[in-house]
Design a protein around this motif. Sequence first.
Motif, PDB file in Angstrom:
ATOM      1  N   HIS A   7     -27.957  42.604 -11.491  1.00 53.66           N
ATOM      2  CA  HIS A   7     -26.876  41.939 -11.001  1.00 53.66           C
ATOM      3  C   HIS A   7     -26.009  42.916 -10.480  1.00 53.66           C
ATOM      4  O   HIS A   7     -25.529  44.200 -11.101  1.00 53.66           O
ATOM      5  N   LEU A   9     -22.645  43.374 -10.436  1.00 51.31           N
ATOM      6  CA  LEU A   9     -21.723  43.875 -11.623  1.00 51.31           C
ATOM      7  C   LEU A   9     -22.078  44.878 -12.526  1.00 51.31           C
ATOM      8  O   LEU A   9     -21.467  45.719 -12.651  1.00 51.31           O
ATOM      9  N   TYR A  13     -21.176  48.782 -12.651  1.00 47.22           N
ATOM     10  CA  TYR A  13     -20.634  49.107 -14.221  1.00 47.22           C
ATOM     11  C   TYR A  13     -21.311  50.528 -14.545  1.00 47.22           C
ATOM     12  O   TYR A  13     -20.754  51.456 -14.985  1.00 47.22           O
ATOM     13  N   GLU A  48     -21.949  35.122 -13.418  1.00 49.42           N
ATOM     14  CA  GLU A  48     -20.909  36.093 -13.166  1.00 49.42           C
ATOM     15  C   GLU A  48     -20.094  36.208 -14.455  1.00 49.42           C
ATOM     16  O   GLU A  48     -19.595  37.291 -14.903  1.00 49.42           O
ATOM     17  N   ARG A  52     -19.538  39.416 -16.706  1.00 43.26           N
ATOM     18  CA  ARG A  52     -17.989  40.006 -16.911  1.00 43.26           C
ATOM     19  C   ARG A  52     -17.529  40.211 -18.124  1.00 43.26           C
ATOM     20  O   ARG A  52     -17.197  41.061 -18.768  1.00 43.26           O
ATOM     21  N   ARG A 192      -9.044  42.014  -9.823  1.00 43.24           N
ATOM     22  CA  ARG A 192     -10.464  42.406  -9.961  1.00 43.24           C
ATOM     23  C   ARG A 192     -10.782  43.922  -9.940  1.00 43.24           C
ATOM     24  O   ARG A 192     -11.519  44.423 -10.476  1.00 43.24           O
ATOM     25  N   THR A 193      -9.882  44.690  -9.273  1.00 41.92           N
ATOM     26  CA  THR A 193     -10.409  45.952  -9.368  1.00 41.92           C
ATOM     27  C   THR A 193     -10.048  46.871 -10.631  1.00 41.92           C
ATOM     28  O   THR A 193     -10.375  47.798 -10.952  1.00 41.92           O
ATOM     29  N   ARG A 195     -10.636  45.652 -13.539  1.00 38.06           N
ATOM     30  CA  ARG A 195     -11.318  45.374 -14.522  1.00 38.06           C
ATOM     31  C   ARG A 195     -12.599  46.550 -14.567  1.00 38.06           C
ATOM     32  O   ARG A 195     -13.813  46.266 -15.454  1.00 38.06           O
ATOM     33  N   ARG A 196     -12.748  47.232 -13.602  1.00 37.13           N
ATOM     34  CA  ARG A 196     -13.593  48.156 -13.563  1.00 37.13           C
ATOM     35  C   ARG A 196     -13.732  49.271 -14.831  1.00 37.13           C
ATOM     36  O   ARG A 196     -13.005  49.573 -15.274  1.00 37.13           O
TER      37      ARG A 196
END
Length: 196
Positions: A7, A9, A13, A48, A52, A192-193, A195-196
Amino acid sequence: MNAIAEHPLVTAYLAAVSRETAELPAERRAELLSDLREHVQDSGAEGEEQIREVLEQLGDPRTVAASALAEEPAAAPSAGVAAAPATPAAPAEPLWRTRVTVGLLACASLLVLANFALGGVALLAGLVLLWSSAQWERREKVLGTATSVAVPVMLLVGALVLAAVNVGPVELLVIAACSVAVPGVGAMALLRTARR
């Protein structure tokens, strides 16, 4: 290989962890990435949102890397070569700071409509928190600044240019909608950014 591990994400990661652990020996880094990939696969996450959640439980890539680097014994320097000082990974910022920053930037435009001074203070505080944060890159900080400042600047210019024009309820609704939508887009991008 499990589809979850492929995936986007998960791939992003693992790539972030790989970048942050560049100082680890290749074998140890591969082992860490394999363990993380296996944990995600074993989680049984579907969709998704669940992916997450699993990644959030693993922790920020910088924090994971810092832990792995801390566990690694210091390598002995080669003969005649001075060892480079270790650069500590940037600590993950507290969740409250992220929420306060994004909340101030998202609400500042509406506050400017209600009370110009209060909105200005909220906007300034949000921008200071944004630009002093290490969790966003310059590009993301510029986007957050542009979306949070756009509406107050438009209101100021509009007030100067259209001072003689009567503003009706429809115009006020459009202004209020823009005051929510434009900073809201910027706030969502920052969340959103972050959470990286």
